[in-house]
Design an enzyme around this catalytic site. Sequence first.
Site, short mmCIF file in Angstrom:
data_model
loop_
_atom_site.label_atom_id
_atom_site.label_comp_id
_atom_site.label_asym_id
_atom_site.label_seq_id
_atom_site.Cartn_x
_atom_site.Cartn_y
_atom_site.Cartn_z
CB SER A 321 115.53 77.67 88.22
OG SER A 321 116.61 78.41 87.74
CD1 TRP A 324 119.88 76.34 93.97
CD2 TRP A 324 120.61 77.98 92.66
NE1 TRP A 324 121.25 76.23 93.89
CE2 TRP A 324 121.72 77.24 93.09
CE3 TRP A 324 120.83 79.07 91.82
CZ2 TRP A 324 123.03 77.52 92.72
CZ3 TRP A 324 122.13 79.38 91.45
CH2 TRP A 324 123.21 78.61 91.89
CG HIS A 325 119.42 82.30 90.56
ND1 HIS A 325 118.76 81.31 89.87
CD2 HIS A 325 120.60 82.46 89.92
CE1 HIS A 325 119.49 80.92 88.86
NE2 HIS A 325 120.62 81.58 88.86
N GLY A 326 118.00 83.19 94.90
CA GLY A 326 117.97 84.08 96.04
C GLY A 326 116.63 84.08 96.72
CG PHE A 482 122.94 83.68 93.65
CD1 PHE A 482 122.07 84.57 94.26
CD2 PHE A 482 123.42 83.98 92.40
CE1 PHE A 482 121.69 85.74 93.63
CE2 PHE A 482 123.04 85.15 91.75
CZ PHE A 482 122.17 86.03 92.37
#
Lengths: 482, 306
Positions: A321, A324-326, A482
């Site tokens: 997770s 996923w954001h960056g 993102f």
Amino acid sequence: MLFNSIDFAVFLPILFLVYWSLHAHLKAQNICIVLASYLFYGWWDWRFLSLIICSTLVDYTIGRRLGSEKHKRKRKALLWTSIVINLGLLGVFKYYNFFLDTFITAFSYFGTDIQARTLHLILPVGISFYTFQTLSYTIDVYHNKLKPTKDGIAFAAFVSFFPQLVAGPIERATRLLPQFLKQRVFHTTNAIRGIRLILWGLVQKVAIADAIAPSVNDIFANYAQYPSSTLILGMFLFSFQIYCDFNGYSLIARGVAKLFGFELMVNFNYPYFSRHISEFWGKWHISLSTWFRDYVYIPLGGSHESKLKTIRNIGIVFLISGLWHGANWTFVTWGGLHALLFLPLLFIKHTNTHTATLTLNKWLLPSIKDVFNILSTFILVSCCWIFFRANSIDTAIHFIAHMCRFDFEYITYLNPYDNQPLGIEYLFIFAFILIEYLLATKLIHIYSENKYIGILVDALLLLIIITGAQIGANTSFIYFQF
Amino acid sequence: MKHFVTYILCLVLLFMVMLEATTRLFLLSSDVIPEANIGNNKLYLPHSDGIWIKGGRHEITSHYKINAQGFNSLKDYNSRPDDKLNIAIIGDSYIEGFHVDVENSIGRQLEQLTQQTVEVHEYGKSSGNIVDYVQLFKQYTAQKYDYTFILLTDLDLAFYEAAFMGKGNTVTKSTSFKNVYTHFASIRYLNSNLMLNKKLQQLFRSVNPFKKSNASTDSNLNIDALQAFDSSCLILYEPQRLDIDRIQNSLTIPSIPIKHQYIPDHEPFDYHWNSNGRHNCALTIKTYLESIDAFKKAPSMSKIMK
């Protein structure tokens, strides 16, 4: 195209009129949505439309093949083809340079210098969002939770639906796709509710997130010059900035979808009133956390296996997770910290997500225990945001180290925007917390029963948006990156 | 649908009433500065004085003063002091300078920096184009006052764009829209802060498939207009905002780049517009002047040297 731009203010009413003038023709309405969505996305950079179209074609074709294929191994091969192509595109555009740099750094640490060329790629806006959305379709079709659609236009509309295309909510095919396959009927009440959501979202974005952004940027950029008190202020301000920015976007997306007769999922359910971290993750970015729950955590075994495996699963989900954001270790660390905060709950058998509203006493306040839990959860979440906001792990650690010097000398923090002490910003945040509290505890409802009060509230929200905007403020949404 | 349209119309109406009340109550919008046709130029009505306001948070509240010639300046341009180096600055809204107090204009700052050894007259005109600049140059600078230096500024991208535009503008007759604009603070607020007019124009220009190409190529540069400026002129420009090489071929007059950094000050929403931005311009001009003989030989300079 940004929701808070003049371009969108012109685009939306024109599309609204064209769309509803086609109300008798479902296919024409869907074509209208596809074209409008491509225009909406292409307004930013038309070249990246090819990625959306590629994703659409791949998953539509694979979905159709999965519908007719009975052989288990071939079905699995088809599923993996979709996963590899979708995640491959995401990997190239978002993670290639990150992993390459990481490998180079890792090898140089052991004395081996690797010469490799990084790619000069622009990160396509919203690629993480629509990739996960299309993946959910293929996975659900593979697991026979959803019948593959034969309507290519409806599928293209589902993938590219402009209100949630670039920053979510990440809709499930099982929820959103059927809405494209049935006739939409215009309901005035629904449309008015859509307007309310749009306005409330814009207030959060313009009057709070954008208003405190210069202060947050300044405090995080020059943290070494400020006392602990200012750094703590910056940390809390960022908590509100990111929430109002992202929740604002999600509300606008839901509102715009309502105008066109669609229902998008609630993405935030007053997360800052959570009493523990598990509850927080049940209320923050719900569309993403449930996606990870359904497509990563449960397939890994969830919490139905040994404690050790549950810990592993939680760790994996939070680290992914974060990633996923960056493409930065700061996000991975942020995810890891949340996993660490989550783990103690496993041992006190407290992992079930609370979604119940707070119980209030006769003064309409929660119990002291709940207040303590809410505040402690908020402080922990805010501390984790430091890693999310900082440019590097070093910066985050130094920021925290400076914060922990506990030099609470009183210095009035001056907003770099106008060189004035923060004033109206605090007022807006205080009013916002109060309204959120009333909404979270259901003492008030976001939609008004009385139409006269409703129109007055909408006019007031519009007034706050127009007069609360700062000239020249950076108005882009944080989650676009993102 | 009818109910929804009615709802939207009522909402907009109620919002406009509330905005009108708010802008008047909290003084979020300044009054319209009256305009006048002066010597074939659309300028401001002489001797107007007031506060120019921009922003819902009063981001800019600056003092303006229109002089006898119709420009925003503390001075009337009635004389040409013989004991000083006389400089004229011609430019667009940046020189017009409503974003800072008139006391902090580039001209006043330059005079202070040079210890009053120069006399600066500013001919700023927002939305001006190259023909307007030529007009100002011929009417005021070249003939009437015979300035030693004339600085043409391009600090807001306008100069290059303006070079392709048509003829000068004049004050239009009173129209319904103009009356609405003059009398409703809310309309002025929306136009000034959201720049609705400008943004809508840009939007429709960008989506209009039949638009005439106004691509900035050297071939359609208004060379004739640019060549009206003589050797007393200099272009003051900000390298980040103007690619000087693009017009250098068509223009023989020298140029001075502003190399100083714009630093945050009172209005950091755009460092270009704030007082420090003006200070940087003044500093650049002063540095240039110090490098030339005419400045060193100026009578007032000699007094200081003694």
